[in-house]
Design a protein around this motif. Structure first.
Motif, short mmCIF file in Angstrom:
data_model
loop_
_atom_site.label_atom_id
_atom_site.label_comp_id
_atom_site.label_asym_id
_atom_site.label_seq_id
_atom_site.Cartn_x
_atom_site.Cartn_y
_atom_site.Cartn_z
N GLN A 153 -11.86 4.21 -4.21
CA GLN A 153 -11.30 4.63 -5.44
C GLN A 153 -10.02 5.45 -5.12
O GLN A 153 -9.62 6.25 -5.90
N GLN A 154 -9.33 5.18 -4.12
CA GLN A 154 -8.12 5.92 -3.39
C GLN A 154 -7.29 4.93 -2.71
O GLN A 154 -7.60 3.67 -2.40
N TYR A 155 -6.00 5.25 -2.55
CA TYR A 155 -4.96 4.48 -1.74
C TYR A 155 -5.21 4.96 -0.52
O TYR A 155 -5.36 6.06 -0.14
N TYR A 156 -4.93 4.23 0.41
CA TYR A 156 -4.74 4.55 1.70
C TYR A 156 -3.12 3.97 2.41
O TYR A 156 -2.59 3.23 1.90
N HIS A 157 -2.72 5.02 3.14
CA HIS A 157 -1.38 4.70 3.58
C HIS A 157 -1.14 3.75 4.82
O HIS A 157 -2.00 3.82 5.81
N HIS A 158 -0.29 2.86 4.74
CA HIS A 158 0.14 2.07 6.07
C HIS A 158 1.53 2.08 6.32
O HIS A 158 2.21 1.65 5.18
#
Ligand code: NOJ
Length: 527
Positions: A153-158
């Protein structure tokens, strides 16, 4: 021991030479062709990615950093390769991709599952209260830089594809894994590393929105502005100061004798950025894409040389596995143009990188959409940036099936002119291949690339270099014009020590020549 200003040959193993009939090159195939590479007089070979990878981004999406993907062979093959390269007097360099991993990497899967050790190994952030991503950052390929993971329930960065999650390089475990991976390859005899997107490692932890691009940043964009990434000023997602200091870790882990090369893709202030990443105790060199963008503009090249001002920290190169072949992009695809760029590589100060096949004057091939696999090219179709073209496999033998690259079906279609093949050029004295050999032998012998003094002058179509090196003076004149000859009134007895397109009085279009001794009048005439 690394020489000053090394000449590095970058090869892309998947496209070099296939010994298994799979249609993809392999490490044994590289070994088979090492004499060809050695004949170019290069100091080192940078072996492109061969690690386990789903190949979503051509191998720069790694699922295991410490092994060889079975499609390319085994670790034993790698050990053989290192030995064979060393036996021929060359050094070995490999990629280290630590900005991100493949989403298939076990670390990322553990991080999603909230594994106590790995939870913080990637860059996770909560959504804004309205469920949208934490900020406005855009990935370098042009899509949003955040992807939602419903389990955390989080965003990950790319910074690249959503299947290339960014590592959290401040995390101690990540640092340990990075160090141990370098040690793993150093123990196998590697002499140098190329760090993928080293300028993207660190970001501002408060994660403010990036501001819109300033005019000076936008002015760097040549041609239509297809990629929204260039609409931002990347002041918060590419943290320069701390990012450059971070490379001191890599220097400590590698030791002082290992050559460390960084890839910088900051898009602006590239010289300053490269200089800060290569200060004492950091990297040896940091290449930017500038020479590839402006390589046919003598005034822009002169400005880069003046900005570097003796600190020759950015290697020169014109084609890579990411950039359309330069003789098509910057020139007219002719042999003359290929020889011209070989001469530039031979004389410009600092390290230089050749990409496989440029010694054959390979032009940029045309690929249909259905033949293309590169995600960046496909994203912008039909205006593909052309990354896949330079990866079309090497033509070795003009009369063999698939030009001797594979007995199977090549992973990209090969449609080369016969005269571009190695066997055709091998015996032809005036071939581009043999010109490269002469130019690089001259580079190695005279080492104009480590000048004691350099003066550069340029006009819109010509450039001259006056170089002092090893107690001697040298003069280089380069005619960038595609149509006009350049009169060069040297004393009639003067014969260039290296030349292409010199008719005794003039440099023909794409002509370039190096003389021993100075002629101040000629040098100045290019300004
Ligand atoms: C730079 C590599 O050269 C390129 O091929 C890749 O797509 C990006 N880094 C992401 O790893």
């Amino acid at each position: 021991m690394w020489p000053d200003a090394p000449l590095i040959y970058n090869l892309y193993p998947r496209s070099f030479n296939d010994t298994s009939g799979s249609g993809e090159g392999d490490l044994k195939g590289v070994i088979e062709k090492l004499d060809h590479v050695a004949s170019l007089g290069v100091d080192a070979i940078w072996v492109g990615p061969f690690f386990i990878s789903p190949l979503a981004d051509g191998g720069y999406d790694i699922a295991d950093h410490r092994t060889v993907d079975p499609r390319y062979g085994t670790l034993d093959d790698f050990d053989d390769l290192v030995r064979e390269i060393h036996d021929r007097g060359m050094l070995v360099m490999i990629d280290q991709v630590f900005n991100h991993t493949s989403a298939e990497h076990a670390w990322f899967q553990a991080s999603i599952d909230g594994d106590e050790e790995k939870a913080d190994c990637y860059v996770w952030r909560d959504p804004k209260p309205d469920g949208t991503p934490p900020n406005n950052w855009i990935s370098q390929f042009g899509m949003p830089a955040w992807t939602w993971n419903h389990r955390r329930q989080q965003y990950y960065h790319h910074q690249f594809l959503s299947c290339q999650p960014n590592l959290n390089l401040r995390n101690d475990l990540v640092k340990t894994m990075f160090r141990e991976t370098m040690e793993f390859w150093l123990d196998r005899g590697v002499d140098g590393f190329r760090f993928d997107v080293v300028t993207a490692y660190l970001f501002d932890e408060d994660m403010p929105d990036n501001p819109p691009a300033r005019p000076v940043v936008l002015s760097k964009v040549t041609g239509p502005n297809h990629n929204p990434y260039s609409y931002q000023d990347h002041v918060y997602d590419l943290l320069q100061g701390d990012g450059a200091a971070y490379t001191e870790n890599m220097r400590k882990w590698a030791g002082k004798d290992i050559y460390l090369l960084g890839e910088s893709n900051t898009g602006n202030q590239s010289v300053e950025v490269a200089q800060s990443f290569t200060r004492e105790g950091r990297l040896d060199a940091c290449y930017t894409t500038d020479p590839m963008q402006v390589g046919n503009d003598p005034i822009a090249l002169m400005n880069i040389l003046k900005a570097l001002d003796g600190d020759w920290c950015t290697p020169w190169w014109f084609t890579s596995h990411d950039q359309p072949r330069h003789i098509s992009r910057l020139g007219d695809g002719s042999d003359a143009c290929a020889r011209f760029y070989a001469t530039l590589l031979a004389v410009l100060p600092g390290a230089a990188i050749m990409f496989q096949g440029e010694e054959l004057a390979l032009p940029q091939p045309t690929l249909a959409k259905a033949e293309t696999t590169d995600p960046f090219d496909l994203l912008y179709w039909p205006d593909a940036p052309g990354r896949e073209g330079p990866r079309v496999p090497m033509p070795w033998k003009s009369r063999k099936k698939n030009y001797g690259f594979t007995t199977g079906d090549p992973w990209l279609p090969m449609r080369w002119e016969r005269d571009r093949c190695v066997d055709q050029q091998e015996g032809a004295e005036d071939s581009v291949l043999n010109y490269y050999r002469r130019a690089m032998a001259f580079r190695k012998e005279v080492r104009l690339n480590a000048p004691d003094k350099l003066r550069v002058d340029a006009s819109t179509s010509a450039m001259s270099l006056r170089i002092a090196r090893g107690g001697k003076d040298w003069m280089v004149v380069l005619n960038f014009s595609t149509t006009e000859s350049l009169p060069v009134p040297t004393r009639s007895a003067d014969t260039p020590v290296l030349q292409t397109g010199w008719d005794g009085r003039r440099l023909l279009p794409w002509g370039a020549a190096v003389w021993e001794g100075l002629d101040e009048e000629v040098g100045a005439s290019c300004g």
